[in-house]
Design an enzyme around this catalytic site. Structure first.
Site, PDB file in Angstrom:
ATOM      1  N   LYS A   1     -48.250 -19.869 -70.750  1.00  8.25           N
ATOM      2  CA  LYS A   1     -46.950 -19.198 -70.861  1.00  8.25           C
ATOM      3  C   LYS A   1     -46.925 -18.263 -72.070  1.00  8.25           C
ATOM      4  CE  LYS A   1     -43.858 -22.531 -68.618  1.00  8.25           C
ATOM      5  NZ  LYS A   1     -42.717 -23.452 -68.848  1.00  8.25           N
TER       6      LYS A   1
ATOM      7  N   ALA B   1     -44.204 -23.366 -74.353  1.00  8.61           N
ATOM      8  CA  ALA B   1     -43.977 -24.813 -74.284  1.00  8.61           C
ATOM      9  C   ALA B   1     -43.885 -25.247 -72.839  1.00  8.61           C
ATOM     10  CB  ALA B   1     -42.694 -25.188 -75.034  1.00  8.61           C
ATOM     11  N   ASP B   2     -44.405 -26.417 -72.571  1.00  4.09           N
ATOM     12  CA  ASP B   2     -44.262 -27.007 -71.243  1.00  4.09           C
ATOM     13  C   ASP B   2     -44.367 -28.516 -71.345  1.00  4.09           C
ATOM     14  OD1 ASP B   2     -44.311 -27.490 -68.367  1.00  4.09           O
ATOM     15  OD2 ASP B   2     -44.817 -25.380 -68.180  1.00  4.09           O
ATOM     16  N   GLN B   3     -43.984 -29.159 -70.273  1.00  5.50           N
ATOM     17  CA  GLN B   3     -43.914 -30.603 -70.265  1.00  5.50           C
ATOM     18  C   GLN B   3     -44.407 -31.137 -68.926  1.00  5.50           C
ATOM     19  OE1 GLN B   3     -39.895 -32.327 -70.265  1.00  5.50           O
ATOM     20  NE2 GLN B   3     -40.453 -33.464 -72.092  1.00  5.50           N
TER      21      GLN B   3
ATOM     22  N   GLY C   1     -46.318 -29.997 -74.498  1.00  5.60           N
ATOM     23  CA  GLY C   1     -47.279 -29.124 -75.151  1.00  5.60           C
ATOM     24  C   GLY C   1     -46.571 -27.915 -75.743  1.00  5.60           C
TER      25      GLY C   1
END
Length: 201
Positions: free
Chosen positions: A56, A72-74, A109
């Site tokens: 991203k 950011a990601d989850q 992350g």
């Protein structure tokens, strides 16, 4: 410019609350394709969260030369199974039923990128156990939450009425909301202190 590569209300609220000066732009990437390829190559849920955060940030950095990008990601893992944001309220109800009485792990992350260079990246995890709630309790919570739960990978919002469905939580609250905020702030102090409002220059 500091840019958050996300339109997540929770992530934007966390950064705004910390008085970080930033803009927000969506990252146009095929998350499911990247995830599928990573899993096929043996990546676990923790690695996938970091991969997506980095992807991203790099995608937005490509459109914003010179800016520092926060990606950011989850991911949510129930055992070896990765779960995703539900598309409908019915899917949210089904997902909550799948999680009830069990412990799942959230991996968040985050990456800082400028141009094609990754300045810093980090992943943090939390463990959450849901109660063995009744269908009536589940439906009451979903009615209170409304479609806000569709923006959450778990089909719930810990900062909302969904917290009623939980038995125990182990891990950082900000991580659960999708952004490891304290490690990120430390990285910003190193790589981009000018974007911390009110910080000494």
């Amino acid at each position: 410019m500091l840019i958050l590569a996300s339109q997540s209300p929770a992530r934007k609220a966390l950064l705004s609350g910390a008085r970080v000066a930033f803009d927000a732009r969506p990252a146009l990437i095929d998350e499911r394709r990247l995830e599928s390829e990573a899993v096929a190559n043996g990546a676990d849920a923790e690695s996938v969260a970091l991969l997506l955060a980095r992807a991203k940030a790099l995608a937005v950095a490509n459109q914003s030369p010179g800016s520092i990008i926060i990606g950011a990601d989850q991911t949510l893992a129930l055992g070896e199974t990765l779960l995703h944001k539900p598309d409908t309220m019915e899917a949210a109800a089904e997902q909550l039923s799948h999680l009830k009485g069990k412990t799942h792990r959230l991996h968040a992350g985050v990456a800082l990128v400028r141009g094609e260079k990754v300045l810093w990246e980090h992943v943090q995890s939390a463990e959450l156990t849901m109660r063995d709630f009744s269908d009536a309790e589940r439906e009451e919570v979903l009615a209170l939450e409304g479609e806000d739960v569709l923006s959450s990978v778990g089909g719930y919002r810990l900062e909302g009425p969904s917290v009623r469905l939980f038995e125990s939580i182990s891990g950082d609250y900000f991580t659960i909301l999708g952004l490891p905020l304290l490690p990120l702030l430390a990285a910003l102090r190193t790589h981009a202190p000018q974007y911390l409002k009110g910080a000494e220059r």
